[in-house]
Design a protein around this motif. Sequence first.
Motif, PDB file in Angstrom:
ATOM      1  N   GLY A 118       0.774  -1.224   0.000  1.00 32.15           N
ATOM      2  CA  GLY A 118       0.000   0.000   0.000  1.00 32.15           C
ATOM      3  C   GLY A 118       0.811   1.282   0.000  1.00 32.15           C
ATOM      4  O   GLY A 118       0.243   2.376   0.063  1.00 32.15           O
ATOM      5  N   SER A 180     -10.825  -1.187 -14.063  1.00 30.77           N
ATOM      6  CA  SER A 180      -9.786  -0.644 -13.174  1.00 30.77           C
ATOM      7  C   SER A 180      -9.409   0.799 -13.477  1.00 30.77           C
ATOM      8  O   SER A 180      -8.629   1.392 -12.735  1.00 30.77           O
ATOM      9  N   MET A 183      -9.561   3.417 -10.572  1.00 34.56           N
ATOM     10  CA  MET A 183      -9.028   3.053  -9.259  1.00 34.56           C
ATOM     11  C   MET A 183      -8.038   4.100  -8.761  1.00 34.56           C
ATOM     12  O   MET A 183      -7.258   4.663  -9.532  1.00 34.56           O
ATOM     13  N   THR A 184      -8.062   4.338  -7.450  1.00 35.77           N
ATOM     14  CA  THR A 184      -7.117   5.251  -6.819  1.00 35.77           C
ATOM     15  C   THR A 184      -5.873   4.480  -6.392  1.00 35.77           C
ATOM     16  O   THR A 184      -5.852   3.239  -6.399  1.00 35.77           O
ATOM     17  N   ALA A 186      -4.737   4.171  -3.401  1.00 35.61           N
ATOM     18  CA  ALA A 186      -5.060   3.388  -2.209  1.00 35.61           C
ATOM     19  C   ALA A 186      -5.759   2.084  -2.582  1.00 35.61           C
ATOM     20  O   ALA A 186      -5.474   1.025  -2.001  1.00 35.61           O
ATOM     21  N   GLU A 187      -6.656   2.147  -3.553  1.00 39.08           N
ATOM     22  CA  GLU A 187      -7.363   0.938  -3.992  1.00 39.08           C
ATOM     23  C   GLU A 187      -6.403  -0.030  -4.679  1.00 39.08           C
ATOM     24  O   GLU A 187      -6.507  -1.250  -4.493  1.00 39.08           O
ATOM     25  N   ARG A 190      -4.446  -2.112  -2.268  1.00 43.73           N
ATOM     26  CA  ARG A 190      -5.189  -3.207  -1.636  1.00 43.73           C
ATOM     27  C   ARG A 190      -5.701  -4.232  -2.643  1.00 43.73           C
ATOM     28  O   ARG A 190      -6.322  -5.220  -2.270  1.00 43.73           O
ATOM     29  N   LEU A 191      -5.433  -3.990  -3.919  1.00 44.17           N
ATOM     30  CA  LEU A 191      -6.015  -4.815  -4.974  1.00 44.17           C
ATOM     31  C   LEU A 191      -5.551  -6.272  -4.879  1.00 44.17           C
ATOM     32  O   LEU A 191      -4.361  -6.559  -4.757  1.00 44.17           O
ATOM     33  N   GLN A 214     -12.026  -9.090  -8.810  1.00 48.61           N
ATOM     34  CA  GLN A 214     -12.637  -9.512  -7.559  1.00 48.61           C
ATOM     35  C   GLN A 214     -12.784 -11.028  -7.562  1.00 48.61           C
ATOM     36  O   GLN A 214     -13.891 -11.556  -7.656  1.00 48.61           O
TER      37      GLN A 214
END
Length: 253
Positions: A118, A180, A183-184, A186-187, A190-191, A214
């Motif tokens: 992260g 995607s 996506m930020t 931060a995301e 954690r992906l 996912q």
Amino acid sequence: MFEFLRKNAETTRVIHTNDPVRNERYPNNKITNTKYTWWNFIPKNLLEQFRSFMNIYFLMIGFLQLSSTLTPVNPASTWGGLIFIFSVSAIKAGFDDYNRAVRDRKANNRPVIVLREGRREHVRSMDIVVGDIVFVQNNDEIPCDLLILTTSDPEGMCYIQTANLDGETDYKPRQAPRESMHMTEAELGRLKAVVECAPPNKDVYIFDSRISLQPSSADNSSEFNWTSLSSKNTVLQATHLRNTEWMYGLSVY
């Protein structure tokens, strides 16, 4: 033995984002273009030079001239020229290989930003591993083959220049997958996604693969929610990012 190799050959590369343990079987990003090492230079270079029929011919003449009963000619006239030619060729080959090693060292030690746990982390290009999420800025050289995840463009577009690969200087568009592109950072940190693609091969313009952003908890990939990918979703090593402020990409090769 060959049956064992066939069974253990990589047929499909399965990549897990932000999961170095599951990707540790894949090699790192170290580049090696050199032909020789310090211990194999002389035998390997001689073997390459003796692939020439003319070199073998003059070597045989040199051995025949060592016998005074076969020829009255001084063998130094042949051996001197032969040694000189072989030495010059070996020096040139060694010099060329040294220059390749210098270029490799420069490429391998180029600083790169990756997302790990992260957080942004500065690493050497050679330390990028499969599954790393790499941050690339405008005009940077792409350090490895990347699957585009998101870019500074709201529609997930970016542009690359492939002059180092094919000599073309025009900019080529590339696109992040729809799932995607927004996506930020931060995301992305954690992906937990899964990518299935072909193992490394010579078809640099083909990338028939798929991604599941996912994945379910099941081990059966048929239960994942897959999105198809193509070469339009990738950027290749040694190309340059152009007209795009930044891009995040997943290391696949």
